[in-house]
Design a protein around this motif. Sequence first.
Motif, PDB file in Angstrom:
ATOM      1  N   ARG A  47      48.416  73.630  62.961  1.00  0.00           N
ATOM      2  CA  ARG A  47      47.055  73.448  63.478  1.00  0.00           C
ATOM      3  C   ARG A  47      46.350  74.800  63.589  1.00  0.00           C
ATOM      4  O   ARG A  47      45.195  74.946  63.173  1.00  0.00           O
ATOM      5  N   VAL A  91      44.168  74.357  60.251  1.00  0.00           N
ATOM      6  CA  VAL A  91      42.967  73.710  60.789  1.00  0.00           C
ATOM      7  C   VAL A  91      42.017  74.746  61.399  1.00  0.00           C
ATOM      8  O   VAL A  91      40.860  74.847  60.983  1.00  0.00           O
ATOM      9  N   GLY A 115      40.196  76.171  58.215  1.00  0.00           N
ATOM     10  CA  GLY A 115      39.188  75.121  58.167  1.00  0.00           C
ATOM     11  C   GLY A 115      39.590  73.846  57.453  1.00  0.00           C
ATOM     12  O   GLY A 115      38.741  73.058  57.045  1.00  0.00           O
ATOM     13  N   VAL A 116      40.898  73.599  57.322  1.00  0.00           N
ATOM     14  CA  VAL A 116      41.369  72.352  56.709  1.00  0.00           C
ATOM     15  C   VAL A 116      41.105  71.216  57.710  1.00  0.00           C
ATOM     16  O   VAL A 116      41.452  71.341  58.886  1.00  0.00           O
ATOM     17  N   PRO A 117      40.497  70.129  57.266  1.00  0.00           N
ATOM     18  CA  PRO A 117      40.282  69.011  58.189  1.00  0.00           C
ATOM     19  C   PRO A 117      41.611  68.488  58.733  1.00  0.00           C
ATOM     20  O   PRO A 117      42.577  68.316  57.987  1.00  0.00           O
ATOM     21  N   GLU A 118      41.649  68.249  60.031  1.00  0.00           N
ATOM     22  CA  GLU A 118      42.891  67.832  60.680  1.00  0.00           C
ATOM     23  C   GLU A 118      43.449  66.555  60.065  1.00  0.00           C
ATOM     24  O   GLU A 118      44.667  66.407  59.926  1.00  0.00           O
ATOM     25  N   GLU A 119      42.587  65.649  59.623  1.00  0.00           N
ATOM     26  CA  GLU A 119      43.068  64.400  59.039  1.00  0.00           C
ATOM     27  C   GLU A 119      43.767  64.613  57.689  1.00  0.00           C
ATOM     28  O   GLU A 119      44.528  63.772  57.236  1.00  0.00           O
ATOM     29  N   GLU A 160      45.583  67.566  57.195  1.00  0.00           N
ATOM     30  CA  GLU A 160      46.744  68.407  57.486  1.00  0.00           C
ATOM     31  C   GLU A 160      47.998  67.587  57.806  1.00  0.00           C
ATOM     32  O   GLU A 160      49.096  67.911  57.391  1.00  0.00           O
ATOM     33  N   ALA A 187      42.170  70.504  49.701  1.00  0.00           N
ATOM     34  CA  ALA A 187      41.409  70.722  50.939  1.00  0.00           C
ATOM     35  C   ALA A 187      40.354  71.821  50.740  1.00  0.00           C
ATOM     36  O   ALA A 187      40.076  72.590  51.647  1.00  0.00           O
TER      37      ALA A 187
END
Length: 156
Positions: free
Chosen positions: A24, A28, A32-36, A38, A144
């Motif tokens: 995270r 994330v 800046g990778v979207p949590e959904e 990751e 991503a």
Amino acid sequence: MSAAFVLRVAESDADREACFAVRRDVFVAEQGVPEELEYDAYDPGAVHVLAVRDDGLPLGTGRLLTGDAAAVKNGGDAGVGALGRLAVAKAARGLGVGAALVLAIEEAARERGLTAVDLHAQTHALGFYERLGYVVYGPEFPDAGIPHRAMRKSLD
């Protein structure tokens, strides 16, 4: 920060949460990778390796996918593992944590009878993996929103 750390397969809920917390922070929050994107359906069946400082502070993590999950990631070969989600906390970079995690994941792959390990490397990390014996194959692709290349290392 001290360079002393230990590696272990994350078997407890607390260890797995420590792995997810490092991911995270790195993917994330930092990249800046979207949590959904990751966290995925492969996490529950993956072998997660955790690096922790002697006082228990999580420093890094990575995972190994095997069997059908790995075959989806590497083009269909269930005899090849898939190394992924390698993340090292910002304060621990340069201490050898990443290389130690890769070697531990490779050992886990060998223990499971796998002949090679594939990974999808962010292009800025290609040199890191090349120094560890990985070879690039295939074209660059986005994951991503970040450019990646596929890489493989034989475990013979």
